[in-house]
Design an enzyme around this catalytic site. Sequence first.
Site, PDB file in Angstrom:
ATOM      1  N   HIS A 166       0.802  -1.227   0.000  1.00 10.66           N
ATOM      2  CA  HIS A 166       0.000   0.000   0.000  1.00 10.66           C
ATOM      3  C   HIS A 166       0.834   1.277   0.000  1.00 10.66           C
ATOM      4  O   HIS A 166       0.303   2.355  -0.304  1.00 10.66           O
ATOM      5  CB  HIS A 166      -0.927   0.025   1.222  1.00 10.66           C
ATOM      6  CG  HIS A 166      -1.901  -1.105   1.279  1.00 10.66           C
ATOM      7  ND1 HIS A 166      -2.760  -1.397   0.250  1.00 10.66           N
ATOM      8  CD2 HIS A 166      -2.153  -2.025   2.253  1.00 10.66           C
ATOM      9  CE1 HIS A 166      -3.507  -2.437   0.575  1.00 10.66           C
ATOM     10  NE2 HIS A 166      -3.149  -2.843   1.774  1.00 10.66           N
ATOM     11  N   ASP A 211      -4.027 -11.334  -0.960  1.00  9.56           N
ATOM     12  CA  ASP A 211      -3.856 -10.672   0.318  1.00  9.56           C
ATOM     13  C   ASP A 211      -5.189 -10.382   0.996  1.00  9.56           C
ATOM     14  O   ASP A 211      -5.258 -10.192   2.202  1.00  9.56           O
ATOM     15  CB  ASP A 211      -3.081  -9.370   0.096  1.00  9.56           C
ATOM     16  CG  ASP A 211      -2.750  -8.656   1.377  1.00  9.56           C
ATOM     17  OD1 ASP A 211      -2.130  -9.284   2.251  1.00  9.56           O
ATOM     18  OD2 ASP A 211      -3.122  -7.487   1.516  1.00  9.56           O
TER      19      ASP A 211
END
Length: 346
Positions: free
Chosen positions: A84, A119
């Site tokens: 991220h 994920d």
Amino acid sequence: VIKERAWLNASPTIAEGEDVQTWEKIASTLKRFNLGLGADSVNSAMPGLLDYCRMYTTGTMGCVSRLMSGDADIAINWYGGMSHARSSSAYGGCYVNDVVLAILMLLRKYQRVFFISLDGEHCDAVEEAFYESNQVLTLSFHCNPEKGTFPATGHVDDIGIGQGEGYAVNVPLDDGANDRTLMHFFDPIIKKIKANFKPEVIVFQSGGSLLPGDRFSKFNVSSRGIGECLKRVRDFNVPLLCLGGSGTNMAITSKLWAYETVILTNSEDIVGFQHEKKVMDSNGDSKDDILIPQETTYREYFGPEYTLHVHNAIMENEMTYSTSNSFKKKILDRLNKFIKPTYFQQ
């Protein structure tokens, strides 16, 4: 990838400056990089931050080096997978995006990199980094962004732009999606990608947010379900980099990574023969599982069953048959439209 040198300069100050008054003086600088002070911040400017980033990032880059030199066919860093982080700011608990760094390094040798994220959270920054590239194909399985779950990106119609059009593949899953739902998408999609894209190297990211029992998970995928996906990726027989990712439940995430390591080292028969036992899952069904040995460090964290697998929970699957088929058809049609096998003929 790190565009602003101040981002690098901030980290040593944070790592060494544990004095509260010093932290307050640099609060405005930290805010510029989406960093906060204290445990309440998702991207906390904690003491030792620089060392932490160095540890997982150098681990990933060391794996890449082994793959590129031919010293390894498979390299693992479950500590990595911080997908991220942006080029000059932290995001979602990620500070340095080792995934993007790894792919950029792999592109020095390989022409076609296939990134797969199981994920549970959309790989937003990785997709953004290569959104205009036809050398990197990103495939992500994550929560439907219309539900508002972090990071609320990755719509099925987000497919890349320019030369990268069609090279971003998003599979948003509704609450309760289980092993069958995952394989309904995974099998045909990766077969099509293997045939059309012909990846030369794969980066596989796996986190705990697909598993029932994770604090932020809305899914019902077992460790065996994720393991079946990994087996198919392993059988591509190209260099493979495996990274970790999300996971708020330490016990079930470490179980997943342990099982995936068993798969990657082809040790299933050995481990199963030595430690297999029968257990009852939440549905009352008897399943084979692997008993965690008595001598295992921190074994107490894995009670009361002390077994390896994370099983399906009792949960309604909101992913309807019609929605699944519609998404799958749309994705496969786009792969045929934008990624032609003839592009990559030797």
